[in-house]
Design an enzyme around this catalytic site. Sequence first.
Site, short mmCIF file in Angstrom:
data_model
loop_
_atom_site.label_atom_id
_atom_site.label_comp_id
_atom_site.label_asym_id
_atom_site.label_seq_id
_atom_site.Cartn_x
_atom_site.Cartn_y
_atom_site.Cartn_z
N LEU A 86 35.30 44.11 46.25
CA LEU A 86 36.00 45.37 45.96
C LEU A 86 35.41 46.50 46.81
CD1 LEU A 86 38.05 46.82 43.95
CD2 LEU A 86 36.00 47.55 42.76
N LYS B 229 53.80 35.41 40.18
CA LYS B 229 53.32 34.97 41.48
C LYS B 229 54.29 33.93 42.02
CE LYS B 229 48.54 36.17 41.04
NZ LYS B 229 48.55 37.26 42.04
N GLY C 30 29.81 43.60 47.21
CA GLY C 30 30.92 42.75 46.79
C GLY C 30 32.24 43.01 47.49
N GLU D 285 55.16 39.05 43.28
CA GLU D 285 54.36 38.69 44.46
C GLU D 285 54.87 37.37 45.01
OE1 GLU D 285 49.88 39.83 44.07
OE2 GLU D 285 50.57 39.02 42.17
N VAL E 78 20.82 44.20 37.33
CA VAL E 78 21.31 45.08 36.26
C VAL E 78 20.42 45.08 35.02
CG1 VAL E 78 23.73 45.03 36.91
CG2 VAL E 78 22.87 43.31 35.35
N GLY F 274 27.24 46.67 42.62
CA GLY F 274 28.09 45.65 43.24
C GLY F 274 28.45 46.09 44.66
N HIS G 195 49.17 47.68 34.52
CA HIS G 195 50.05 48.28 35.54
C HIS G 195 51.46 48.55 35.03
CE1 HIS G 195 46.71 47.16 37.95
NE2 HIS G 195 47.09 45.94 38.25
N ASP H 74 43.14 52.22 37.17
CA ASP H 74 44.27 51.30 37.28
C ASP H 74 44.90 51.72 38.60
OD1 ASP H 74 46.88 50.33 37.37
OD2 ASP H 74 46.99 50.21 35.20
N HIS H 75 44.72 50.93 39.65
CA HIS H 75 45.06 51.45 40.98
C HIS H 75 46.56 51.72 41.13
CE1 HIS H 75 45.70 47.15 41.76
NE2 HIS H 75 46.49 47.53 42.72
N1 LIG Z 1 38.07 42.50 44.30
C1 LIG Z 1 39.16 43.16 43.90
O1 LIG Z 1 40.14 43.34 44.63
C2 LIG Z 1 39.22 43.73 42.50
C3 LIG Z 1 40.42 44.26 42.05
C4 LIG Z 1 40.49 44.84 40.78
C5 LIG Z 1 39.35 44.86 39.99
N2 LIG Z 1 38.19 44.31 40.44
C6 LIG Z 1 36.99 44.38 39.59
O2 LIG Z 1 35.92 44.94 40.34
C7 LIG Z 1 34.69 44.37 39.95
C8 LIG Z 1 34.01 43.74 41.15
O3 LIG Z 1 34.81 42.69 41.66
P1 LIG Z 1 34.53 41.99 43.07
O4 LIG Z 1 35.74 41.20 43.38
O5 LIG Z 1 34.05 42.98 44.06
O6 LIG Z 1 33.33 40.97 42.70
P2 LIG Z 1 32.29 40.27 43.68
O7 LIG Z 1 32.78 40.22 45.08
O8 LIG Z 1 31.88 39.01 43.01
O9 LIG Z 1 31.04 41.26 43.67
C9 LIG Z 1 30.17 41.36 42.58
C10 LIG Z 1 28.99 42.23 42.96
O10 LIG Z 1 28.10 42.29 41.85
C11 LIG Z 1 26.77 42.00 42.32
N3 LIG Z 1 26.03 41.39 41.20
C12 LIG Z 1 26.30 40.23 40.57
N4 LIG Z 1 25.39 40.01 39.60
C13 LIG Z 1 24.54 41.07 39.61
C14 LIG Z 1 23.40 41.41 38.84
N5 LIG Z 1 22.93 40.62 37.86
N6 LIG Z 1 22.77 42.57 39.13
C15 LIG Z 1 23.21 43.38 40.12
N7 LIG Z 1 24.31 43.11 40.86
C16 LIG Z 1 24.95 41.96 40.62
C17 LIG Z 1 26.99 41.04 43.49
O11 LIG Z 1 25.95 41.02 44.42
P3 LIG Z 1 24.66 40.04 44.26
O12 LIG Z 1 25.20 38.67 44.09
O13 LIG Z 1 23.87 40.24 45.51
O14 LIG Z 1 23.92 40.53 43.07
C18 LIG Z 1 28.20 41.71 44.15
O15 LIG Z 1 27.83 42.82 44.94
C19 LIG Z 1 35.03 43.40 38.83
O16 LIG Z 1 34.93 44.08 37.60
C20 LIG Z 1 36.48 43.04 39.11
O17 LIG Z 1 37.15 42.60 37.96
C21 LIG Z 1 38.09 43.74 41.68
#
Ligand SMILES: NC(=O)c1ccc[n+]([C@@H]2O[C@H](COP(=O)([O-])OP(=O)(O)OC[C@H]3O[C@@H](n4cnc5c(N)ncnc54)[C@H](OP(=O)(O)O)[C@@H]3O)[C@@H](O)[C@H]2O)c1
Length: 480
Positions: free
Chosen positions: A18, A340, A16, A218, A88, A13, A242, A179-180
Amino acid sequence: MVTEKSAIFIIFGGSGDLAHRKLYPSLFRLYKSGFLKDHFAVIGTARRPWSDDYFRETVITSLKDYFDDEEEVMKEFSKHFFYQSHDVNDSEHYIALKNLAAKLDDQFKAGHNRVYYMAIAPRFFGTVAEHINSEGLKTADGYNRLVIEKPFGRDLDSACELNGNISKAFPEDDIYRIDHYLGKKMVQDIPVIRAQNDKFEEALNNKYVSNIQVTLAESIGVEDRGGYYETAGVLRDMVQNHIMQIIGAIASIDPKAKDAKVIHKNKCDLFGSLKDLTPEQVDTNFVRGQYDTDNLDDEKAYRQEDNVAEDSNIETFTAGKIEFENDRWSGVPFYIRSGKRMPDKSSRIDIVFNDNVTDLGIKANTVVTLLIERTNDHSILINGIDYKESAQDFIKFPEEKDFVGAREAYESLIIDILSGNRVNFTLWDELRSTWTYIDAIRERWDSQTPDFPNYVSGTMGPDAAEMLLERNGDSWVWDD
Ligand SMILES: NC(=O)c1ccc[n+]([C@@H]2O[C@H](COP(=O)([O-])OP(=O)(O)OC[C@H]3O[C@@H](n4cnc5c(N)ncnc54)[C@H](OP(=O)(O)O)[C@@H]3O)[C@@H](O)[C@H]2O)c1
């Protein structure tokens, strides 16, 4: 003292949100402070077909949102970044990843250490972990640590399934569940404050404490995360993880313990003593709410947000009374609240003492507030006043050097991962207890239709949240 760490990070990811908002800025801070220097590389993976150069540009662009005038350092840092397109489910792609990681390990002399970071949707965690194992990505003579982000399941059953899948490939000792909140300075400092203040620690029990309040409020709504929120709600999103971990820091025994296994056992014992809830007790002890538009129509109601159902019954606010059955805390309500679109952002623990504390030379009904988001040393209030000016000597703020966490949460947690320190991560046994507790609330709520929306944007939530405490003769310390 800064000791340089060596590892190859494989970030699933890597394109993405995060990764760009949290991981790359944190890795950059570690680079600037010398924790990461010459012996590391980062492989970003995702399906989209990026080149190394393009990937590096995206990393630099995201760093510019957080850092000024450091373009040369950013460029040097980005030379450690490589991209491998990857799906994946495709076994071949894992072989390519393995070969690239081995090549970079030789190039950067990374000690055969691997950090596999799951910055992808939880439904992929099992598949990725399984392939890392079956395609032989793990090295024999370095460490192999798997990092996963919450949500760790959406109930006990799905958490068990998720855990079953990843634990086939990685032993529990190599799994780092982030868990940040456990990376936040104040949450890490709580055991230090307790350990260094004998009188405060002596007062932290049911003889002297009237109640403890944990608020994570929040002012924003769900913003662009409506789709995710519809599957979660505040109970799963904030309370199960949290809030429970914050309670673990303030209420588990023996803050002087240093050994990760002992610290986790103490926390597990605490969560194991959560008082079971009958459906009727859920009704009396827990309140749920969903925000409505404000009266000015400046703010949307939750049901008007993007990717949210028009008749959604997902809660954006909860307040509750949590109780423990153990010698130390029986009879003390832990009031929790998160929501929220509350008036302000506020993350705090308020410890309300009773009048027995005069036996310890503490003023009756003293309230000690620990502010979680503050980053300077003015983060303890006594009766609402900065502790330094409060002229009370029962609590001293330890020397800055004694504090564990003086960094941004992800930065601190990545150092822990690289050091093999599991103190600030969530263990499976803790999850089992907290999910069991949360499931009892969820099941009751899912069996009834709430009268939503029931609080106006920008307010303290539904009136029932005030009444919850009033019934016991208590009141929220943080009130608008
Ligand atoms: N964002 C936050 O602040 C945050 C906070 C707490 C927890 N999280 C957790 O962190 C994780 C990521 O969240 P995110 O917000 O970063 O999600 P995101 O922006 O949607 O990113 C998802 C990533 O996964 C890749 N991906 C999707 N399908 C795939 C596949 N089949 N094979 C390989 N790669 C694939 C996507 O790229 P492609 O589309 O190019 O494949 C992208 O890089 C999740 O578990 C989320 O619950 C996020």
